[in-house]
Write a protein that holds these residues in place. Structure first.
Motif, PDB file in Angstrom:
ATOM      1  N   GLU A 210     126.980 -34.588  67.579  1.00 47.71           N
ATOM      2  CA  GLU A 210     128.034 -35.536  67.963  1.00 47.71           C
ATOM      3  C   GLU A 210     129.425 -35.076  67.529  1.00 47.71           C
ATOM      4  OE1 GLU A 210     125.798 -37.392  64.364  1.00 47.71           O
ATOM      5  OE2 GLU A 210     125.316 -36.259  66.187  1.00 47.71           O
ATOM      6  N   ASP A 211     129.505 -34.029  66.690  1.00 47.62           N
ATOM      7  CA  ASP A 211     130.803 -33.477  66.278  1.00 47.62           C
ATOM      8  C   ASP A 211     131.269 -32.340  67.180  1.00 47.62           C
ATOM      9  OD1 ASP A 211     130.861 -35.248  64.206  1.00 47.62           O
ATOM     10  OD2 ASP A 211     130.623 -33.783  62.605  1.00 47.62           O
ATOM     11  N   SER A 212     130.588 -32.130  68.286  1.00 48.75           N
ATOM     12  CA  SER A 212     130.884 -30.963  69.135  1.00 48.75           C
ATOM     13  C   SER A 212     132.341 -30.895  69.565  1.00 48.75           C
ATOM     14  CB  SER A 212     129.975 -30.963  70.373  1.00 48.75           C
ATOM     15  OG  SER A 212     128.637 -30.684  70.013  1.00 48.75           O
ATOM     16  N   SER A 213     132.936 -32.020  69.956  1.00 48.20           N
ATOM     17  CA  SER A 213     134.321 -31.979  70.435  1.00 48.20           C
ATOM     18  C   SER A 213     135.291 -31.614  69.315  1.00 48.20           C
ATOM     19  CB  SER A 213     134.716 -33.330  71.040  1.00 48.20           C
ATOM     20  OG  SER A 213     134.639 -34.365  70.067  1.00 48.20           O
ATOM     21  N   PHE A 214     134.917 -31.885  68.052  1.00 39.47           N
ATOM     22  CA  PHE A 214     135.781 -31.552  66.924  1.00 39.47           C
ATOM     23  C   PHE A 214     135.705 -30.075  66.558  1.00 39.47           C
ATOM     24  CE2 PHE A 214     134.289 -36.006  65.542  1.00 39.47           C
ATOM     25  CZ  PHE A 214     135.146 -36.606  66.448  1.00 39.47           C
ATOM     26  N   LEU A 215     134.718 -29.370  67.116  1.00 37.91           N
ATOM     27  CA  LEU A 215     134.523 -27.953  66.801  1.00 37.91           C
ATOM     28  C   LEU A 215     135.034 -27.037  67.906  1.00 37.91           C
ATOM     29  CD1 LEU A 215     131.065 -28.492  65.188  1.00 37.91           C
ATOM     30  CD2 LEU A 215     132.970 -27.395  64.044  1.00 37.91           C
ATOM     31  N   TYR A 216     135.654 -27.606  68.935  1.00 32.47           N
ATOM     32  CA  TYR A 216     136.312 -26.837  69.983  1.00 32.47           C
ATOM     33  C   TYR A 216     135.370 -25.786  70.590  1.00 32.47           C
ATOM     34  CZ  TYR A 216     140.434 -29.080  68.013  1.00 32.47           C
ATOM     35  OH  TYR A 216     141.333 -30.024  67.564  1.00 32.47           O
TER      36      TYR A 216
END
Length: 502
Positions: A210-216
């Motif tokens: 769920e943190d994928s978008s924060f990891l670019y």
């Protein structure tokens, strides 16, 4: 290291073997710990119930693979040359991808000489690299290939203890590195991961899906089955990647003898923190991988088509060294069709099986020879089913546990609060950099957004620029980061399946 023990003549053969194994793995002997804490059936239930990374202890103390330190491996491989990846220890704010590393073929004897600071004449190609400034990594080495002439060594890995009776070294990979050797932050498209630490320690930084978008996420460099992050997670550039402060890191230092479980689609950055490290892992195929193979086939098709259309002068090193060559558009379309057909066939077979036996409350594992298998460019597309491991699979149904038995033999890896990096950036400055209006891909070339006005012709005009001023440039890679975003590819796969199902 000298130990006070009773004479070997007074110790049975089994006890001597266990003592040697424990010495190699640096694991203290405890009373009664010769019995494993979980049965294979219990471990499989735990694995299919875990939603977060966890570490198993005392599950591999009798594995012969725990003898596989570099000295032992050097003797087993007897002078075989292995490709090492070489990188600088300088900590930059950008991740060091494999396309930016140097490479050298060397023996493990030469690696041992170099990492031990021995005379340069015995270091082979490593003589050109200062141990204080560089690290080396023999990463992702298929044990089946390394020991193709010694298949008896496959049995040294006993994944049967984790509920996979047919899995051993043939389905495993070997990782040998020096201090500082690392794998850039990425997620694996296929399966879940079991990792045995053999020698030295490694530090794992893990992030939930769920943190994928924060990891670019990015597919440049391109490698089938790997989605890379544009963030150097141990020294992030928060100006270009401000959303990273929202990512929840789960950090653990893996010790010799421990086995780490990495759930599906968890991001991970891995770094060796001891002078020499050895790890062995195996990717476990999951039922969900059938759809993932469609997504990977779509990704391959789009990136090959777009990057191949780029002018040679604008082309960068977009293909990871693990990929041999750019496959043709016709070949890639056949991969897509093969993946879709295999998925639909699997769905049909699953419905029949569910009707006959039922599978409520279960999670499915595909028990086959495949792990994180890549599409090989020298294989014919019509062999797609064997490539994607769709054939000859046994689907194992495992009940999920209501309570996971965490304790001294199984501990979970809890999230950490985001911390300021070692460069000394103040926490309040980091918070100021975070802008809720920033997109998940970060900014391309503007430091801040400016108001837009509409000209008489109806086109958007930047009020700070004249008609002759340079405009923001969207590169091919910027476009690909959007087009190949995992969420976009997932939607495309769903649309293709809907079309194919009509």
């Amino acid at each position: 290291m000298t130990q006070n023990v009773m004479p070997l003549s007074e110790i049975g053969r089994t006890e001597r073997k266990m003592m040697a194994t424990r010495a190699a793995a640096q694991i203290p002997s405890l009373p009664g710990d010769d019995v494993k804490p979980f049965t294979p059936e219990q471990v499989k239930e735990i694995l299919m119930s875990l939603q977060k990374p966890a570490v198993f202890c005392n599950m591999a103390f009798d594995w012969p693979a725990l003898h596989w330190n570099v000295t032992c491996l050097a003797k087993l491989l007897s002078g075989k040359r292995i490709l090492f990846r070489i990188g600088r220890k300088d900590i930059d704010t950008a991740p060091l991808f494999e396309t930016e590393c140097s490479y050298a073929e060397a023996t493990l004897e030469e690696f041992l000489a170099w990492s031990g600071g021995q005379p340069s004449c015995s270091c082979g190609p490593f003589i050109a690299y200062d141990l204080c400034k560089y690290w080396t990594y023999a990463d992702y080495k298929y044990i089946a290939m390394l020991f193709e002439d010694k298949p008896e060594n496959f049995q040294d890995m006993r994944w049967s203890d984790f509920g996979f009776p047919e899995r051993n070294g043939r389905e495993s990979t070997l990782w040998i590195g020096s201090a500082g050797a690392n794998t850039p932050c990425h997620l694996d498209s296929y399966g879940c991961n079991l990792v045995l630490q053999v020698q030295g320690r490694k530090r794992w930084h893990l992030y939930p899906p769920e943190d994928s978008s924060f990891l670019y996420p990015t597919r440049i460099p391109y490698e089938e089955s790997s989605v890379f992050s544009r963030v150097n997670v141990i020294n992030p550039d928060l100006k270009s990647c401000p959303q990273f402060t929202k990512a929840k890191a789960h950090v653990v230092t893996l010790e010799p003898g421990q086995v780490l479980f990495v759930p599906r689609h968890w991001w991970h950055y891995v770094e060796s923190i001891d002078p020499i490290t050895v790890s062995i892992n195996s990717w476990i195929e999951l039922d969900a991988d059938h759809e993932a193979r469609i997504e990977e086939a779509i990704t391959r098709t789009l990136i090959c088509a777009i990057k191949s259309a780029e002018s040679p002068s604008a082309s960068d090193s977009w293909l990871n060294p693990t990929e041999v060559e750019v496959t043709s558009h016709e070949t890639n379309l056949q991969y897509i069709n093969g993946a879709v057909s295999a998925y639909l066939e699997h769905q049909k077979a699953s419905k029949i099986e569910h009707k006959d036996h039922g599978s409520h409350g279960t999670n499915e594992i595909s028990q086959g020879p495949c792990k994180r298998r890549k599409v090989q460019v020298n294989e014919e597309p019509e062999d797609f089913k064997s490539i994607s491991c769709e054939s000859n699979l046994t689907v194992v149904k495992t009940k999920k546990l209501e309570t996971i038995p965490f304790g001294q033999n199984l501990f979970q890896i809890l999230p950490q609060t985001w911390e300021v990096n070692s460069r000394g950036i103040a926490e309040n400055n980091c918070k100021e950099l975070l802008n809720e209006n920033d997109g998940c891909f970060g900014k391309l070339h503007h430091a801040e957004k400016t108001p837009e006005i509409i000209s008489d012709s109806g086109t958007l005009v930047d009020p700070g620029c004249s008609a002759s001023s340079p405009q923001a440039v969207i590169s091919t890679n910027d476009l690909l980061d959007c087009v190949l975003n995992p969420q976009v590819i997932s939607l495309m796969a769903q649309l293709l399946l809907e079309r194919a199902s009509v």
